[in-house]
Enzyme design. Sequence first.
Site, PDB file in Angstrom:
ATOM      1  CG  HIS A 180      -8.858  -3.286  -2.348  1.00  8.94           C
ATOM      2  ND1 HIS A 180      -9.715  -2.605  -2.914  1.00  8.94           N
ATOM      3  CD2 HIS A 180      -8.185  -2.840  -1.456  1.00  8.94           C
ATOM      4  CE1 HIS A 180     -10.078  -1.529  -2.298  1.00  8.94           C
ATOM      5  NE2 HIS A 180      -8.985  -1.421  -1.247  1.00  8.94           N
ATOM      6  CG  HIS A 199      -6.754  -2.975   3.012  1.00 10.10           C
ATOM      7  ND1 HIS A 199      -5.945  -1.769   2.831  1.00 10.10           N
ATOM      8  CD2 HIS A 199      -8.010  -2.767   2.540  1.00 10.10           C
ATOM      9  CE1 HIS A 199      -6.535  -0.825   2.222  1.00 10.10           C
ATOM     10  NE2 HIS A 199      -7.916  -1.436   2.037  1.00 10.10           N
ATOM     11  CG  ASP A 218      -1.988   1.122   1.262  1.00 11.52           C
ATOM     12  OD1 ASP A 218      -1.701   2.276   1.096  1.00 11.52           O
ATOM     13  OD2 ASP A 218      -3.059   0.671   1.063  1.00 11.52           O
ATOM     14  CB  ILE A 219       1.351   4.314  -2.123  1.00  8.56           C
ATOM     15  CG1 ILE A 219      -0.216   4.616  -2.171  1.00  8.56           C
ATOM     16  CG2 ILE A 219       1.685   3.480  -3.193  1.00  8.56           C
ATOM     17  CD1 ILE A 219      -0.690   5.759  -3.263  1.00  8.56           C
ATOM     18  N   GLY A 262     -14.808   3.666   3.947  1.00  7.03           N
ATOM     19  CA  GLY A 262     -13.386   3.927   3.727  1.00  7.03           C
ATOM     20  C   GLY A 262     -12.826   3.267   2.448  1.00  7.03           C
ATOM     21  CD  GLN A 263     -14.639  -0.507  -2.324  1.00  8.66           C
ATOM     22  OE1 GLN A 263     -15.763  -0.488  -1.794  1.00  8.66           O
ATOM     23  NE2 GLN A 263     -14.265  -0.975  -3.264  1.00  8.66           N
ATOM     24  CG  ASN A 284     -11.953  -0.654   4.159  1.00 11.21           C
ATOM     25  OD1 ASN A 284     -11.922  -0.954   5.177  1.00 11.21           O
ATOM     26  ND2 ASN A 284     -10.794  -0.029   3.866  1.00 11.21           N
TER      27      ASN A 284
END
Length: 125
Positions: free
Chosen positions: A111, A113, A35-36, A104-105, A98
Amino acid sequence: MAGEPQADCLFCKIVAGDVPATVVRETETMVAFRDINPQAPTHVLVIPKAHYPDVVSLAAAEPALAADVLVVAGEVADQEKIVPSETGPGTGYRIVFNTGAGAGQTVFHAHAHVLGGRGLNWPPG
C-alpha cells in the site's frame, strides 16, 4: 499464493467489503480509502486489490499493477486538491511506501500512503 486474498489480512477484508472503510476512489485494480489514524490533513491509503506483502514483491510480480498504485495515488491527490499548483490550493503531497515492521509497516499488504494538506518538510517530525 501471491496475489490471492489472505483470510487474515485487514486490507483483503476491506477489498472484499467485509471491513468498512471510507473509500475515496476505486478502480478495477485498486481501492483508495482514508487512513483511520491520519498523519496529515489528507491521508489516504492506495492498495491493490491483489494481495502482495509489500510494494517490492508487488513490483517484482506485477510491474503494471505497481504502476497503477502510483497512477491512482496521483488521481487521489488531484481529487483531494493537494496537487501543487500556481493557481490552486494544493501545496504538494508525499507518497510513502513502508516496507517491513522496522520501517513502520503494520499491515503486510502492499500500500501507498498519500499525505498532504500541510507542510511536509524532510526529515519528518
